[in-house]
Design a protein around this motif. Structure first.
Motif, PDB file in Angstrom:
ATOM      1  N   ALA A  94       0.777  -1.125   0.038  1.00 53.68           N
ATOM      2  CA  ALA A  94       0.054  -0.093  -0.006  1.00 53.68           C
ATOM      3  C   ALA A  94       0.817   1.178   0.056  1.00 53.68           C
ATOM      4  N   GLY A  95       1.710   1.178   0.778  1.00 59.59           N
ATOM      5  CA  GLY A  95       2.893   2.413   0.720  1.00 59.59           C
ATOM      6  C   GLY A  95       3.613   2.539  -0.414  1.00 59.59           C
ATOM      7  N   SER A  96       3.901   1.585  -1.031  1.00 61.97           N
ATOM      8  CA  SER A  96       4.539   1.492  -2.180  1.00 61.97           C
ATOM      9  C   SER A  96       3.856   2.117  -3.446  1.00 61.97           C
ATOM     10  N   LEU A  97       2.612   1.547  -3.391  1.00 60.58           N
ATOM     11  CA  LEU A  97       1.466   1.954  -4.293  1.00 60.58           C
ATOM     12  C   LEU A  97       1.207   3.540  -4.352  1.00 60.58           C
ATOM     13  N   VAL A  98       1.237   4.038  -3.109  1.00 67.44           N
ATOM     14  CA  VAL A  98       0.755   5.453  -2.919  1.00 67.44           C
ATOM     15  C   VAL A  98       2.052   6.267  -3.408  1.00 67.44           C
ATOM     16  N   ALA A  99       3.176   5.786  -3.113  1.00 68.68           N
ATOM     17  CA  ALA A  99       4.468   6.578  -3.592  1.00 68.68           C
ATOM     18  C   ALA A  99       4.661   6.349  -5.170  1.00 68.68           C
ATOM     19  N   ALA A 100       4.400   5.336  -5.468  1.00 72.27           N
ATOM     20  CA  ALA A 100       4.570   5.133  -7.027  1.00 72.27           C
ATOM     21  C   ALA A 100       3.618   6.052  -7.807  1.00 72.27           C
ATOM     22  N   PHE A 101       2.195   5.988  -7.295  1.00 72.50           N
ATOM     23  CA  PHE A 101       1.195   6.763  -8.041  1.00 72.50           C
ATOM     24  C   PHE A 101       1.432   7.982  -8.089  1.00 72.50           C
ATOM     25  N   LEU A 154       0.664   3.623 -15.634  1.00 77.19           N
ATOM     26  CA  LEU A 154      -0.397   4.113 -16.340  1.00 77.19           C
ATOM     27  C   LEU A 154      -0.685   5.514 -16.354  1.00 77.19           C
ATOM     28  N   PRO A 155      -0.229   6.449 -15.222  1.00 82.27           N
ATOM     29  CA  PRO A 155      -0.381   7.774 -15.378  1.00 82.27           C
ATOM     30  C   PRO A 155       0.688   8.330 -16.437  1.00 82.27           C
ATOM     31  N   MET A 156       1.773   7.926 -16.402  1.00 81.65           N
ATOM     32  CA  MET A 156       2.719   8.242 -17.516  1.00 81.65           C
ATOM     33  C   MET A 156       2.306   8.054 -18.782  1.00 81.65           C
ATOM     34  N   MET A 157       2.043   6.706 -19.151  1.00 79.65           N
ATOM     35  CA  MET A 157       1.487   6.601 -20.508  1.00 79.65           C
ATOM     36  C   MET A 157       0.268   7.085 -20.992  1.00 79.65           C
ATOM     37  N   LEU A 175       6.965   2.407 -23.690  1.00 76.25           N
ATOM     38  CA  LEU A 175       7.088   2.345 -22.384  1.00 76.25           C
ATOM     39  C   LEU A 175       6.632   0.895 -21.847  1.00 76.25           C
ATOM     40  N   LEU A 176       5.745   0.478 -22.763  1.00 73.32           N
ATOM     41  CA  LEU A 176       5.143  -0.660 -22.076  1.00 73.32           C
ATOM     42  C   LEU A 176       6.142  -2.035 -22.061  1.00 73.32           C
ATOM     43  N   PRO A 177       7.008  -2.052 -23.187  1.00 81.12           N
ATOM     44  CA  PRO A 177       8.085  -3.251 -22.863  1.00 81.12           C
ATOM     45  C   PRO A 177       8.965  -3.031 -21.975  1.00 81.12           C
ATOM     46  N   LEU A 178       9.277  -1.805 -21.772  1.00 80.95           N
ATOM     47  CA  LEU A 178      10.501  -1.240 -20.689  1.00 80.95           C
ATOM     48  C   LEU A 178       9.646  -1.941 -19.105  1.00 80.95           C
ATOM     49  N   PHE A 179       8.652  -1.443 -18.895  1.00 83.54           N
ATOM     50  CA  PHE A 179       7.803  -1.737 -17.785  1.00 83.54           C
ATOM     51  C   PHE A 179       7.583  -3.436 -17.725  1.00 83.54           C
ATOM     52  N   LEU A 180       7.334  -3.989 -18.652  1.00 78.59           N
ATOM     53  CA  LEU A 180       7.153  -5.397 -18.682  1.00 78.59           C
ATOM     54  C   LEU A 180       8.320  -6.165 -18.441  1.00 78.59           C
TER      55      LEU A 180
END
Length: 771
Positions: A94-101, A154-157, A175-180
């Motif tokens: 949850a903490g990582s999700l909020v920070a990444a978002f 997702l926000p970046m894309m 960005l999608l291949p990079l993320f995958l």
């Protein structure tokens, strides 16, 4: 491994991965600083309040996550269940999700709203760097990896697509291949580490089990490398070599363990070279197994299993108890349990070995020794005292054996001596006299002094062609001759003894046949009244007329029958024939039969006598049974029971040869007797020695006080008869003065004649009185 055990491993590893997320908070702090500084830089560049609020949000998120991590540190992880692990994993995600978002939202805002190259570059850089950090720090949770990538991606894309620029949209797609790829790398690292940890823990458990098994195995173990150095030494190896458990033997040469064992006193110094030699052979492959003696009481048995160039594995166990047990068993198999002397079989092996090593020209001798009257010791003092006497004699023999003898106890009171070298008969005589003199003498047994003498038979022969069995037979023959000559002597075998032995064996065969065919006869010695005018009965005496050798004395064949164990068969023949003969006599006559010691030990004699009486229609009152004191010494209670039953049937019981035994008077009271037959030894000097008459009168008085009749044997002269008559010392007389043993016909004729004469002597006075 069992599934449950594997699941437990996986849960444990998952906890360790989740715990890794809460560690290394310094990198989290460094990331927060980078994020806040970058955000503030954008704010200063474009003066957009959004980024000021974003910097503040990133700081607050970091602070909340740090507090949560500190709470996690305080927990006792040993009590965690899977649910606890999953709960704390979700809290971290949850903490990582909020920070990444927040980072993703900041990047999307820069692309759509700010439209400043610096803002776009800075925001996208820190966001992409955060996602890449997933591989290095946040891979411990798959959920965490997915959430961080999605929250940032997702926000970046969305920002790239909302820019309405085809080239920006291409970047959004790329960005999608990079993320995958980032997700795949993070998951790959996690799976690799997960499998590695699982394998390591399995290996650790296997190693722990192996170590436990190795140190708890009953055998010692040394695993040596190709250079002979110790790679593994288990606990039992330390124990067997008396080496402290905390001493590490790894990397040391095997001889170092030997030196430590010698230092601790486990290895005798004189055995060190022999032990080293055994080890060299085991390690080199010249021996596969070896029994190694370490000191006087310690033995280890080694087995070697070679591993080619990698060395050898030595396993070993303490077999000291087995060796000692084998020695005891071997001693029991070779030596007499009572005396400790070699037994028959081991004696034979030792003698044959010495005979094989003897020089062809020398002579040897074998002696058989027998304790005189040893049965008397057993009968009077008991078998325990008899065994102590045998042990005492064996001790004296043992002192001789250290000189030049091989000595054995063959059983009973028979000892055998082998003399491997004898110069001549003179030398043998000196040797045997020394042996007999050493053994003869007084022994103290249970507080009693016993004077013991021995009889011996010796066979002497040249070593060439000598056989132990033949020498033993010859020595036995010589021993028999020594006993025949009143014992307490030794006799050297002569060839004539062999002839006597052959004749004796032939006589045994003939005696057995004579008894089987009932070809033996009976003679009857009459018993008279003291006046000699009337016969009351007769003693039945067996006689054997050999078809070739003529008359054989009862003194010869009766002991022979006892030795052969057929004395009861002889008794049966005498009983049957005597009963048959007596049935044809006048009814006032009785017949007397002797019973042997063997007869008095077997209740079958009762049925034998009863059958003979029934078969010949003879009244039991006309049968008298005579027993000797020597026949009563073996089993007195059994004999008394048998005699009591026979007397209850109506037979008379007489004790024969009274006065020759050591406890004669006690028998008068213990046995169901009717008569006492006084032995001829009382009568022979009756007219010359007044004390003999006093003794005779005392015995007679005592017997009559007990209600017993008196039969005097061995009366041969008129003087003896007169003294007996004058002192009223007999109810019946049996002796040559009135009659010798005679055939049945002569006995019946004499009894009839005397009966007629007694009647006529009574009738004449009556007729004269009538006139």
């Amino acid at each position: 491994m069992q599934p449950a055990r594997t699941a437990a491993f996986a849960n444990d590893v998952r906890l360790s991965f989740v715990a890794s997320l809460y560690q290394k908070r310094g990198t989290l702090f460094a990331g927060m600083i980078a994020h806040v500084v970058t955000t503030m830089a954008i704010y200063i560049r474009i003066d957009e309040p959004f980024y000021l609020y974003a910097a503040l949000a990133l700081f607050v998120i970091w602070l909340g996550r740090t507090i949560d991590m500190m709470l996690f540190d305080r927990l006792d992880k040993s009590k965690f269940q899977l649910a606890d692990t999953l709960r704390w994993e979700k809290r971290y995600v949850a903490g990582s999700l909020v920070a990444a978002f927040a980072l993703g939202l900041m990047s999307g805002h820069a692309l759509v709203m700010a439209q400043d190259p610096f803002a776009e570059l800075a925001a996208i850089s820190v966001t992409v760097a955060t996602m890449i950090s997933v591989v290095g720090r946040n891979f411990g949770s798959k959920l965490n990896v997915d959430m961080i990538i999605l929250a940032a991606c997702l926000p970046m894309m969305a920002g790239f697509f909302m820019a309405h620029d085809p080239f920006m949209m291409v970047l959004g797609v790329l960005l999608l291949p990079l993320f995958l790829t980032t997700r795949s790398m993070a998951n790959g690292v996690r799976d690799f580490l997960f499998n590695s940890v699982i394998a390591e823990r399995k290996t650790g458990e296997i190693a722990e089990k192996f170590d436990t098994a190795l140190n708890n195995m009953s055998h010692g173990l040394f695993m040596l490398d190709g250079d002979g150095r110790i790679e593994v030494a288990n606990r039992k190896a330390h124990e067997y070599f008396h080496i402290d458990a905390d001493i590490n033997l790894t990397g040391r040469a095997l001889k170092a363990a030997l030196r430590l064992g010698a230092r601790n006193g486990f290895i005798a110094k004189e055995n060190f070279a022999d032990i080293n030699e055994h080890f060299d052979k085991l390690i080199s492959g010249r021996e596969q197994r070896a029994l190694v003696r370490f000191d006087a009481r310690s033995w280890l048995e080694f087995s070697a299993r070679h591993r080619g160039q990698k060395g050898v594995v030595l396993t070993f166990e303490d077999v000291s108890a087995r060796i000692q047990s084998d020695k005891r068993i071997l001693h029991m198999a070779r030596f007499d349990n009572l005396t400790g002397l070699p037994n028959r079989s081991w004696f034979k092996e030792v003698v044959e070995t010495k005979m094989a090593k003897a020089k062809s020209g020398q002579s040897l001798a074998l002696a058989v020794l027998d304790i005189d009257d040893f049965k008397h010791v057993n009968d009077t003092m008991g078998h325990v005292s008899g065994d102590k006497l045998l042990s005492a004699i064996a001790t004296r023999l043992g002192s001789l054996s250290r000189q030049k003898f091989v000595i054995s106890r063959f059983g009973g009171d028979e000892f055998v001596l082998f003399i491997p070298h004898v110069e001549d008969e003179r030398d043998l005589q000196i040797t045997m006299n020394h042996v007999i003199d050493t053994l003869r003498g007084t022994y103290i047994i249970d507080g009693h002094k016993l004077f013991i003498s021995l009889s011996g038979g010796v066979a002497m022969a040249p070593v060439a062609g000598a056989a132990i069995e033949g020498l033993h037979i010859q020595a036995d023959l010589a021993l028999y001759e020594a006993k025949r000559r009143d014992k307490n002597r030794w006799v050297l075998f002569e060839e004539s003894m062999n002839q006597q032995y052959s004749a004796r064996q032939r006589l045994k065969v003939d005696l057995r046949e004579a008894i089987r065919t009932q070809s033996m006869t009976l003679a009857y010695q009459p018993m008279f009244n003291p006046q000699g005018t009337r016969i009351a009965g007769a003693e039945a005496l067996s006689r054997w007329l050999h078809p070739e050798l003529g008359p054989i004395s009862p003194a010869d064949y009766i002991p022979l029958a006892e030795e052969m164990g057929i004395i009861s068969d002889l008794t049966r023949c005498v009983v049957d024939q005597a009963a048959r003969d007596c049935a044809s006599w006048p009814s006032n006559l009785f017949v007397s039969i002797n019973l042997s010691a063997h007869d008095l030990g077997d209740r079958e004699i009762i049925a034998v006598i009863a059958d003979a009486l029934d078969r010949n229609n003879l009244a039991a009152e006309r049968l008298q049974l005579e027993v000797t004191e020597s026949g009563l010494m073996g089993e007195l209670e059994t004999a008394r029971s048998i005699l009591s039953e026979l007397r209850a049937m109506g037979m008379s019981i007489a004790i024969d040869d009274f006065g020759t035994g050591y406890s004669s008077l006690s028998y008068l009271d213990k046995l169901p007797l009717n008569k006492v037959k006084i032995d001829r030894s009382f009568i022979s000097e009756l007219t010359d020695d007044p004390s003999k008459l006093k003794l005779l009168r005392g015995v007679v008085h005592l017997s009559r006080e007990l209600g017993l009749e008196i039969v005097v044997e061995g009366v041969e002269t008129q003087e003896q008869l007169k003294v007996i008559r004058d002192n009223n010392c007999a109810d019946l007389i049996q002796g040559y003065i009135f009659g010798m043993p005679m055939p049945m016909g002569a006995f019946v004729e004499l009894a009839t004649t005397l009966s007629r004469g007694e009647k006529s002597s009574v009738a004449r006075p009556a007729a004269m009185k009538s006139h």
